[in-house]
Write a protein that holds these residues in place. Structure first.
Motif, PDB file in Angstrom:
ATOM      1  N   ARG A   1       0.854  -1.195   0.000  1.00 14.37           N
ATOM      2  CA  ARG A   1       0.000   0.000   0.000  1.00 14.37           C
ATOM      3  C   ARG A   1       0.891   1.246   0.000  1.00 14.37           C
ATOM      4  NH1 ARG A   1      -5.093  -0.154   2.469  1.00 14.37           N
ATOM      5  NH2 ARG A   1      -4.946   2.115   2.398  1.00 14.37           N
ATOM      6  N   THR A   2       1.114   1.839  -1.173  1.00 17.12           N
ATOM      7  CA  THR A   2       2.008   2.991  -1.264  1.00 17.12           C
ATOM      8  C   THR A   2       1.422   4.236  -0.613  1.00 17.12           C
ATOM      9  OG1 THR A   2       1.136   3.550  -3.462  1.00 17.12           O
ATOM     10  CG2 THR A   2       3.076   2.118  -3.362  1.00 17.12           C
ATOM     11  N   ASP A   3       0.112   4.248  -0.350  1.00 20.06           N
ATOM     12  CA  ASP A   3      -0.503   5.400   0.318  1.00 20.06           C
ATOM     13  C   ASP A   3      -0.336   5.330   1.831  1.00 20.06           C
ATOM     14  OD1 ASP A   3      -2.246   3.112   0.109  1.00 20.06           O
ATOM     15  OD2 ASP A   3      -3.861   4.338   0.927  1.00 20.06           O
ATOM     16  N   VAL A   4       0.171   4.229   2.349  1.00 21.42           N
ATOM     17  CA  VAL A   4       0.415   4.072   3.789  1.00 21.42           C
ATOM     18  C   VAL A   4       1.901   4.272   4.040  1.00 21.42           C
ATOM     19  CG1 VAL A   4       0.323   2.487   5.746  1.00 21.42           C
ATOM     20  CG2 VAL A   4      -1.533   2.498   4.059  1.00 21.42           C
ATOM     21  N   THR A   5       2.244   5.338   4.763  1.00 20.81           N
ATOM     22  CA  THR A   5       3.655   5.674   4.956  1.00 20.81           C
ATOM     23  C   THR A   5       4.090   5.707   6.418  1.00 20.81           C
ATOM     24  OG1 THR A   5       3.103   8.030   4.926  1.00 20.81           O
ATOM     25  CG2 THR A   5       3.722   7.016   2.820  1.00 20.81           C
ATOM     26  N   ASP A   6       3.140   5.553   7.349  1.00 26.77           N
ATOM     27  CA  ASP A   6       3.473   5.679   8.771  1.00 26.77           C
ATOM     28  C   ASP A   6       3.546   4.337   9.482  1.00 26.77           C
ATOM     29  OD1 ASP A   6       0.786   5.169   8.513  1.00 26.77           O
ATOM     30  OD2 ASP A   6       0.168   6.518  10.128  1.00 26.77           O
ATOM     31  N   GLN A   7       3.451   3.230   8.736  1.00 25.71           N
ATOM     32  CA  GLN A   7       3.547   1.892   9.337  1.00 25.71           C
ATOM     33  C   GLN A   7       3.858   0.882   8.254  1.00 25.71           C
ATOM     34  OE1 GLN A   7      -1.056   1.981  10.118  1.00 25.71           O
ATOM     35  NE2 GLN A   7      -0.409  -0.143  10.314  1.00 25.71           N
ATOM     36  N   ASP A   8       3.988  -0.374   8.647  1.00 23.99           N
ATOM     37  CA  ASP A   8       4.282  -1.439   7.688  1.00 23.99           C
ATOM     38  C   ASP A   8       3.188  -1.487   6.632  1.00 23.99           C
ATOM     39  OD1 ASP A   8       5.144  -3.684   6.365  1.00 23.99           O
ATOM     40  OD2 ASP A   8       4.545  -5.091   7.927  1.00 23.99           O
ATOM     41  N   ASN A   9       3.582  -1.352   5.375  1.00 28.33           N
ATOM     42  CA  ASN A   9       2.583  -1.321   4.302  1.00 28.33           C
ATOM     43  C   ASN A   9       2.664  -2.530   3.380  1.00 28.33           C
ATOM     44  OD1 ASN A   9       4.939  -0.765   2.909  1.00 28.33           O
ATOM     45  ND2 ASN A   9       4.234   1.180   2.033  1.00 28.33           N
ATOM     46  N   ARG A  10       3.452  -3.534   3.777  1.00 27.87           N
ATOM     47  CA  ARG A  10       3.603  -4.760   2.968  1.00 27.87           C
ATOM     48  C   ARG A  10       2.670  -5.850   3.475  1.00 27.87           C
ATOM     49  NH1 ARG A  10       8.082  -5.518  -0.228  1.00 27.87           N
ATOM     50  NH2 ARG A  10       8.133  -7.747   0.262  1.00 27.87           N
ATOM     51  N   ILE A  11       1.997  -6.509   2.532  1.00 30.43           N
ATOM     52  CA  ILE A  11       1.060  -7.576   2.885  1.00 30.43           C
ATOM     53  C   ILE A  11       1.322  -8.778   1.978  1.00 30.43           C
ATOM     54  CG2 ILE A  11      -1.361  -8.190   3.228  1.00 30.43           C
ATOM     55  CD1 ILE A  11      -1.913  -5.088   2.975  1.00 30.43           C
ATOM     56  N   PRO A  12       2.071  -9.765   2.433  1.00 29.11           N
ATOM     57  CA  PRO A  12       2.246 -10.985   1.638  1.00 29.11           C
ATOM     58  C   PRO A  12       0.903 -11.695   1.460  1.00 29.11           C
ATOM     59  CG  PRO A  12       3.883 -10.833   3.392  1.00 29.11           C
ATOM     60  CD  PRO A  12       2.855  -9.790   3.674  1.00 29.11           C
ATOM     61  N   ALA A  13       0.647 -12.180   0.257  1.00 29.83           N
ATOM     62  CA  ALA A  13      -0.620 -12.863  -0.024  1.00 29.83           C
ATOM     63  C   ALA A  13      -0.524 -14.312   0.435  1.00 29.83           C
ATOM     64  CB  ALA A  13      -0.944 -12.788  -1.510  1.00 29.83           C
ATOM     65  N   THR A  14      -0.769 -14.527   1.721  1.00 34.22           N
ATOM     66  CA  THR A  14      -0.703 -15.854   2.319  1.00 34.22           C
ATOM     67  C   THR A  14      -2.065 -16.234   2.897  1.00 34.22           C
ATOM     68  OG1 THR A  14      -0.090 -15.014   4.496  1.00 34.22           O
ATOM     69  CG2 THR A  14       1.705 -15.471   2.949  1.00 34.22           C
ATOM     70  N   ALA A  15      -2.218 -17.512   3.210  1.00 32.73           N
ATOM     71  CA  ALA A  15      -3.481 -17.978   3.794  1.00 32.73           C
ATOM     72  C   ALA A  15      -3.766 -17.278   5.112  1.00 32.73           C
ATOM     73  CB  ALA A  15      -3.426 -19.488   3.997  1.00 32.73           C
ATOM     74  N   GLU A  16      -2.721 -17.067   5.907  1.00 28.42           N
ATOM     75  CA  GLU A  16      -2.883 -16.446   7.214  1.00 28.42           C
ATOM     76  C   GLU A  16      -3.240 -14.966   7.099  1.00 28.42           C
ATOM     77  OE1 GLU A  16      -0.542 -19.998   7.197  1.00 28.42           O
ATOM     78  OE2 GLU A  16      -0.132 -18.082   6.206  1.00 28.42           O
ATOM     79  N   ALA A  17      -2.869 -14.358   5.977  1.00 29.50           N
ATOM     80  CA  ALA A  17      -3.132 -12.928   5.791  1.00 29.50           C
ATOM     81  C   ALA A  17      -4.584 -12.638   5.420  1.00 29.50           C
ATOM     82  CB  ALA A  17      -2.213 -12.354   4.719  1.00 29.50           C
ATOM     83  N   VAL A  18      -5.328 -13.664   4.991  1.00 29.03           N
ATOM     84  CA  VAL A  18      -6.737 -13.442   4.624  1.00 29.03           C
ATOM     85  C   VAL A  18      -7.514 -13.117   5.891  1.00 29.03           C
ATOM     86  CG1 VAL A  18      -8.823 -14.465   3.655  1.00 29.03           C
ATOM     87  CG2 VAL A  18      -6.594 -14.948   2.612  1.00 29.03           C
ATOM     88  N   CYS A  19      -8.082 -11.908   5.940  1.00 29.99           N
ATOM     89  CA  CYS A  19      -8.739 -11.444   7.164  1.00 29.99           C
ATOM     90  C   CYS A  19     -10.228 -11.190   6.986  1.00 29.99           C
ATOM     91  CB  CYS A  19      -8.060 -10.177   7.674  1.00 29.99           C
ATOM     92  SG  CYS A  19      -8.036  -8.815   6.489  1.00 29.99           S
ATOM     93  N   LYS A  20     -10.704 -11.236   5.746  1.00 30.89           N
ATOM     94  CA  LYS A  20     -12.120 -11.010   5.487  1.00 30.89           C
ATOM     95  C   LYS A  20     -12.484 -11.666   4.171  1.00 30.89           C
ATOM     96  CE  LYS A  20     -15.546  -7.246   5.517  1.00 30.89           C
ATOM     97  NZ  LYS A  20     -15.748  -5.768   5.524  1.00 30.89           N
ATOM     98  N   THR A  21     -13.683 -12.250   4.116  1.00 33.30           N
ATOM     99  CA  THR A  21     -14.085 -12.963   2.899  1.00 33.30           C
ATOM    100  C   THR A  21     -15.515 -12.617   2.480  1.00 33.30           C
ATOM    101  OG1 THR A  21     -14.646 -14.863   4.305  1.00 33.30           O
ATOM    102  CG2 THR A  21     -12.513 -14.914   3.186  1.00 33.30           C
TER     103      THR A  21
END
Length: 302
Positions: free
Chosen positions: A49-69
């Motif tokens: 997320r290039t619009d997020v600059t004040d915290q970790d903006n990387r999100i690996p596309a993993t099974a554990e990263a899925v937070c909403k369906t």
């Protein structure tokens, strides 16, 4: 292990050049710019997320990263930074054989474009691919894993190739009962699934908008049904476009495993939630699968 279609090739691949595009998110309605860039060996698919600059903006596309369906697949990191509606791009990436890529976007949701994977296929074709100096990995299914929720079911079973079977049933003459069952490789994906669009019912779209969702949804990016008729002036791209799109979604949802699947997927009335439950159930049973490479295959053949 079959070496056909998207499974063909011993080495990992990434993009040759960046793929750039922009568009609105189907739920947020936000205009977002995206750059799909080459990724490093073994990096997998990572959203930034290039619009997020004040915290970790990387999100690996993993099974554990899925937070909403709900209404799509959303991934997020520990800091709560999320990216929504990733499944159509993920399906194109896995079926075109892209193992590693960094997806930079300046908003919370991937553009819906026309509601299918076809625009992403065209973009990836223009960007091209290049091989990398590491073995491509596959998830080989060794034992059946199944999740059931009422009349909904999703399963992964052993097979010598990637197979996709799906069935849906809706009480409207436009859909009724639809089913597909096919071997799935890059060619089949391009021919049979890539152009099939997401769909919804008019009353549901109106209810979603009242909840602040579907702000970017339109007849340009969704097949809309009212009663027993399709409202889109151009009609359907295929008579069974609905079940084919559900299969497309499932392919994208499976790619959070981090590698293409050698096995058979079966879905009955399944959606993003059940697809992710299946992925997590598979990972919780390490004896039901194994990571394979072509080097493993060649060694066993000797």
């Amino acid at each position: 292990m079959a070496a056909d279609g998207f499974q063909h090739g011993a080495f990992q691949h990434t993009l040759r050049t960046p793929a750039l595009f922009a568009g609105v998110g189907v739920h947020t309605g936000a205009y977002t710019r995206v750059a799909v860039r080459p990724g490093a060996v073994n990096e997998g698919i990572v959203f930034v997320r290039t619009d997020v600059t004040d915290q970790d903006n990387r999100i690996p596309a993993t099974a554990e990263a899925v937070c909403k369906t709900q209404l799509g697949t959303v991934v997020g990191n520990a800091g709560g930074v999320t990216v929504a509606t990733i499944e159509h791009l993920m399906a194109a990436l896995v079926m075109l054989g892209v193992d590693n890529a960094v997806v930079e976007l300046d908003g919370p949701e991937m553009p819906i474009v026309d509601g299918s994977s076809e625009p992403f296929v065209r973009l990836l074709d223009r960007a091209g691919k290049r091989p990398q100096g590491a073995a491509r990995r596959f998830i080989q299914i060794l034992d059946t894993v199944e999740v059931v929720e009422g009349d909904k079911r999703a399963a992964l079973k052993p097979a010598h190739r990637f197979e996709m079977a799906f069935e849906i049933r809706f009480p409207t003459a436009v859909i009724g009962r639809q089913a597909i069952d096919m071997a799935m490789d890059e060619g089949a994906f391009r021919r049979e699934l890539a152009d099939c669009r997401t769909f919804g019912f008019l009353h549901e779209v109106e209810a979603l908008r009242a909840m602040g969702l579907a702000r970017g949804g339109s007849l340009e990016n969704c097949v809309v049904i009212e009663g027993d008729r399709v409202l889109n002036p151009e009609g359907l791209r295929r008579s069974d476009e609905f079940v084919r799109h559900k299969a497309l979604d499932a392919i994208g949802d499976l790619y959070v495993l981090g590698a293409p699947v050698i096995g058979r997927f079966e879905g009955e009335l399944a959606g993003h939630a059940l697809n992710n439950q299946l992925v997590r159930a598979l990972l919780a049973r390490p004896h039901a699968w194994r990571v394979r490479t072509f080097a493993d295959e060649m060694a066993e053949a000797v």
